[in-house]
Write an enzyme that holds these catalytic residues in place. Structure first.
Site, short mmCIF file in Angstrom:
data_model
loop_
_atom_site.label_atom_id
_atom_site.label_comp_id
_atom_site.label_asym_id
_atom_site.label_seq_id
_atom_site.Cartn_x
_atom_site.Cartn_y
_atom_site.Cartn_z
N LYS A 122 0.82 -1.20 0.00
CA LYS A 122 0.00 0.00 0.00
C LYS A 122 0.85 1.25 0.00
CE LYS A 122 -0.84 0.26 4.59
NZ LYS A 122 -0.67 1.40 5.47
N THR A 123 1.93 1.25 0.75
CA THR A 123 2.80 2.42 0.76
C THR A 123 3.42 2.63 -0.62
OG1 THR A 123 3.32 1.87 3.04
CG2 THR A 123 4.69 3.53 1.99
N ASP B 75 -3.46 8.02 4.20
CA ASP B 75 -3.09 6.64 4.50
C ASP B 75 -3.71 6.23 5.83
OD1 ASP B 75 -1.91 4.22 4.25
OD2 ASP B 75 0.14 4.89 4.64
N GLU B 76 -3.84 4.94 6.05
CA GLU B 76 -4.38 4.40 7.31
C GLU B 76 -5.73 5.06 7.64
OE1 GLU B 76 -2.89 1.90 8.51
OE2 GLU B 76 -0.71 2.12 8.35
N GLN C 144 -7.22 -3.63 10.15
CA GLN C 144 -6.10 -3.10 10.93
C GLN C 144 -6.48 -1.84 11.71
OE1 GLN C 144 -2.05 -3.45 9.18
NE2 GLN C 144 -3.13 -4.01 7.31
N ARG D 59 2.94 -8.91 10.82
CA ARG D 59 4.23 -8.25 10.71
C ARG D 59 5.30 -9.25 10.30
NH1 ARG D 59 2.49 -4.24 9.37
NH2 ARG D 59 0.54 -5.40 9.44
#
Length: 741
Positions: free
Chosen positions: A33-34, A222-223, A253, A610
């Site tokens: 995504k980044t 983002d997020e 998330q 992670r």
DNA sequence: CATCTGCTGGTTTTT
DNA sequence: CCAGCAGATG
């Protein structure tokens, strides 16, 4: 050179190329995504000829912003790209630096952290004649913060008074008003103001709103699943003309509900923008399949989610290792052993490994074990550099010099190092400042007018005022770094730390202070070339808004320790999640509330995802809390991981003394299969798993669809076959039996 | 005004 | 278990 689309998969490319109108990118963990966001920005600038200054990108940490910024520069082959990129808080602070006057502030405003907020509230509560026993400042602070995050004004609160149940609720509007007044007098914003004030200005001055709405032609967030009401409104208002808003997030998330984040912002994006295009990034590039499958099977138990099919092309990989220890020391020992194993057998280095936990307090026992075994480690969070007393002291001096109205900083240092100006005197000055309606510092400048203070005391105050004034003037002449270092000596801080502590401690403290000079210099050098004003005020702002991860250097060769929250957005080849027990994961108080329990489940999901290659889950059957030992049971989430994805290891025998009392029982459970040892109470709980076929005397055959709580009071939701009935049963009365699949 | 001591009560998670 | 704080003493 053409645009490097080859770095992206098909859907990522589509998301990059869809530049206009509202865009929702649902991006699973590790789905790039980044990268997508970064390329999208580069694409806008390079291919669509959008000016960087017309782009606003909001990230979750400053670290992410910096990484993204340098990556974009790389893609564009240019040294500096003047787009606005940063966290909501830093972007809003930047707007406020420009617009401060409209809010009745000056651009030298101070940012108050939680500690400052509490100090300010204490003052406010006492001026209102309210006792701190009845209204604990910490509690008031968190309530107030929650209110402000929802963009609620004191006036809105007035209407709720009739229904107010508690005294605090009744008093809240007054506290709120008085607190805001005090902050304004101090020319200070708290964290929540940073978000709220720009919106307030937008509403109050439509042309200010228009200015930013015109400026930012493309906005990316983002997020998005972790935005709160104020942030949501900010994004809306700033894009409501062109609607070029691109949000990226993952409902699985969302882990900041407790601080006001509203998962509905992302769930309802299509309601806000019916014309929105959606892109789902579902290929995970991070984790081996076993890990991903396990994480998926945990999070799929959440009812409130859009749902997605996250998959990976990677190999099956190693199984997850689940370890049960007698106590926390045993658990820490296990982690140490596995770190050695990873090191010697798999040639992994320390910085490829992370240990995650639910609460900061858990780090201590693990740290002890690591230290004893000479494993170098870095704790992210906990006591931060900028939280050290000597640093906060010096920063308070600097804040006061930049912003002499800053009453909280002034009170922090007025008598530190000790100069004989005690509480009584400060109280008198404060009184005078209230009567005259001036700041504390201004009142000190007029100390001669306060009759009740003795001449000897007055001269001490005058001396302090002169010291501060001298440095206010020096600000124009010295560099920020020189100013700080001269100030550290002349205020007596250096002398204090030299003389009041033993050699070792004074060395470290003075070392820290010197490190601060260094950080000031570094800031000035870094920002001398870009568009942000490099001065003491912006330096202090940056320091205030640093997140824990921002200061973490991933290149240092040490094992990383941090909370599950802090781990968001990061990845490691090897991940340990410690403390997998009911009470920690999920946290005790979340077990009764479905929303909170689901957030805990997401938190575990974030932690598990992670890991790239190896995931270790561990727990201790006995914890020490407030010094007393207490028995705990394995996390109910462990039941949600299919057994075939895990290898269970039991360390009860190795745990030693503590277990001996249980004698036979302990030894017996040590050899039991993974199933039964999950239950410390020797019950048959283990068969209660989502998906398990069951039989009930009245309702017949069915399947378990949901489990809540644990022990006898566990609630089991069963979908029955016959009539499609869904029943919620309490375990102790349910009388269910297991059926073969 | 400064310092020492005995007590309470608190554990999420963070910008 | 310990940190932070109220209250007594120097």
């Amino acid at each position: 050179m053409s645009f490097p689309f080859n770095d992206l998969n098909e859907i990522q490319q589509q998301a990059v190329k869809a530049v206009n109108g509202p865009i929702l990118i649902l991006a699973g963990a590790g789905s790039g995504k980044t990268r997508t966001l970064t390329y999208r920005i580069a694409y806008l600038i390079k291919e669509k000829k959008v000016l960087p200054s017309q782009i606003l990108a909001v990230t979750f940490t400053n670290k992410a912003a910096n990484e993204m910024k340098s990556r974009i520069a790389q893609l564009l082959n240019s040294a500096v790209v003047p787009l606005w990129i940063g966290t909501f808080h830093s972007v809003c602070a930047r707007i406020l630096r420009i617009e401060a006057e409209h809010a009745g502030y000056t651009r030298n405003f101070t940012i108050y952290d939680v500690d400052d907020q509490v100090r300010a509230l204490k003052k406010v509560l006492s001026s209102l004649g309210m006792s701190q026993q009845q209204f604990p400042p910490r509690l008031v602070q968190s309530r107030l913060s929650r209110i402000k995050n929802q963009f609620i004004y004191p006036e809105d609160l007035d209407q709720t008074i009739d229904e107010a149940v508690t005294d605090l609720e009744r008093m809240m509007p007054n506290i709120y008003r008085a607190y805001q007044k005090y902050l304004k007098e101090s020319n200070a914003f708290d964290f929540d103001d940073l978000l709220m004030k720009p919106l307030e200005l937008f509403d109050q001055f439509p042309d200010i709103k228009q200015k930013y709405a015109d400026k930012f032609k493309y906005v990316m967030i983002d997020e998005y699943q972790d935005t709160n009401r104020v942030q949501y409104l900010f994004a809306q208002k700033i894009t409501n003309g062109h609607k070029n808003i691109c949000v990226v997030g993952d409902e699985d998330q969302s882990i900041y509900g407790w601080r006001g984040a509203d998962i509905n912002n992302i769930l309802n994006f299509h309601k806000d923008y019916p014309e929105a295009q959606t892109f789902k990034l579902e290929e995970n590039y991070r984790s081996d399949r076993n890990i991903l499958d396990a994480a998926n099977s945990v999070v799929k138990n959440n009812l409130f989610r859009i749902g997605k099919n996250l998959w990976t092309a990677k190999e099956t990989g190693d199984k997850i290792i689940l370890y049960s220890a007698g106590d926390e020391v045993g658990e820490a020992k296990f982690i140490v052993e596995q770190i050695h194993e990873e090191m010697y057998n798999k040639k992994r280095s320390f910085n490829e490994m992370a240990i995650l936990y639910r609460t900061n307090a858990q780090s201590r026992i693990i740290e002890d074990a690591l230290r004893r075994n000479a494993i170098s480690y870095t704790v992210v969070g906990g006591t931060k550099f900028y939280d050290r007393k000597e640093i906060k002291d010096l920063l308070a001096y600097l804040k006061l010099i930049v912003n002499p109205a800053d009453n909280i900083s002034l009170k922090r240092i007025i008598n530190f190092p000790l100069r004989g100006i005690g509480e009584t005197t400060v109280g008198k000055i404060e009184k005078f400042s209230e009567i005259e309606n001036i700041t504390l510092f201004a009142a000190m400048q007029r100390i001669e007018e306060i009759a009740s203070i003795s001449p000897a005391m007055k001269s001490r105050v005058v001396e302090f005022v002169q010291l501060i004034q001298k440095f206010i003037e020096l600000r124009g002449e010295l560099s920020a770094e020189e100013l700080a270092s001269t100030l550290a000596s002349e205020s007596g801080l250096i002398h204090h730390y030299k003389s009041e502590y033993d050699h070792y401690e004074s060395e470290t403290r003075i070392g820290n202070i010197k490190e601060l000079f260094n950080s000031i210099k570094q800031f000035m050098d870094e920002h001398s070339k870009d568009e942000v004003d490099a001065n003491l005020a912006t330096y202090l702002e940056e320091v205030s808004l640093l997140t824990d991860v921002d200061t973490w250097n991933s290149d240092t060769n040490s094992v990383t320790l941090m909370t599950l929250h802090a781990a968001k957005g990061l990845e490691f080849p090897v991940v340990f999640i410690a403390g997998m027990v009911n009470g920690l994961i999920p946290l005790e108080r979340t077990m009764e509330n479905v929303d909170e329990l689901e957030e805990e489940r997401r938190l575990l999901y974030v932690g598990m995802t992670r890991a790239q290659k190896n995931l270790y889950l561990s727990y201790a059957n006995r914890l020490r809390r407030y010094g007393n030992p207490m028995e705990v049971s394995p996390s109910l989430f462990l039941r949600e991981i299919p057994n075939e994805l895990m290898i269970y290891k039991n360390g009860l025998q190795a745990a030693g003394k503590g277990r001996k009392k249980r004698g036979k029982n302990a030894r017996r459970s040590a050899v039991k299969s993974y199933f039964s040892s999950l239950e410390s109470q020797d019950t048959d709980d283990v068969f209660y798993k989502v998906g398990q076929p069951v039989y009930h005397a009245t309702f017949g055959k069915g399947k378990i669809v949901r489990l809540e709580g644990s022990g006898d009071s566990m609630k089991i939701t069963v979908q029955f076959q016959e009539n499609k009935l869904i029943k919620k049963l309490v375990k102790q009365y349910a009388n269910l039996s297991a059926l073969e699949e």
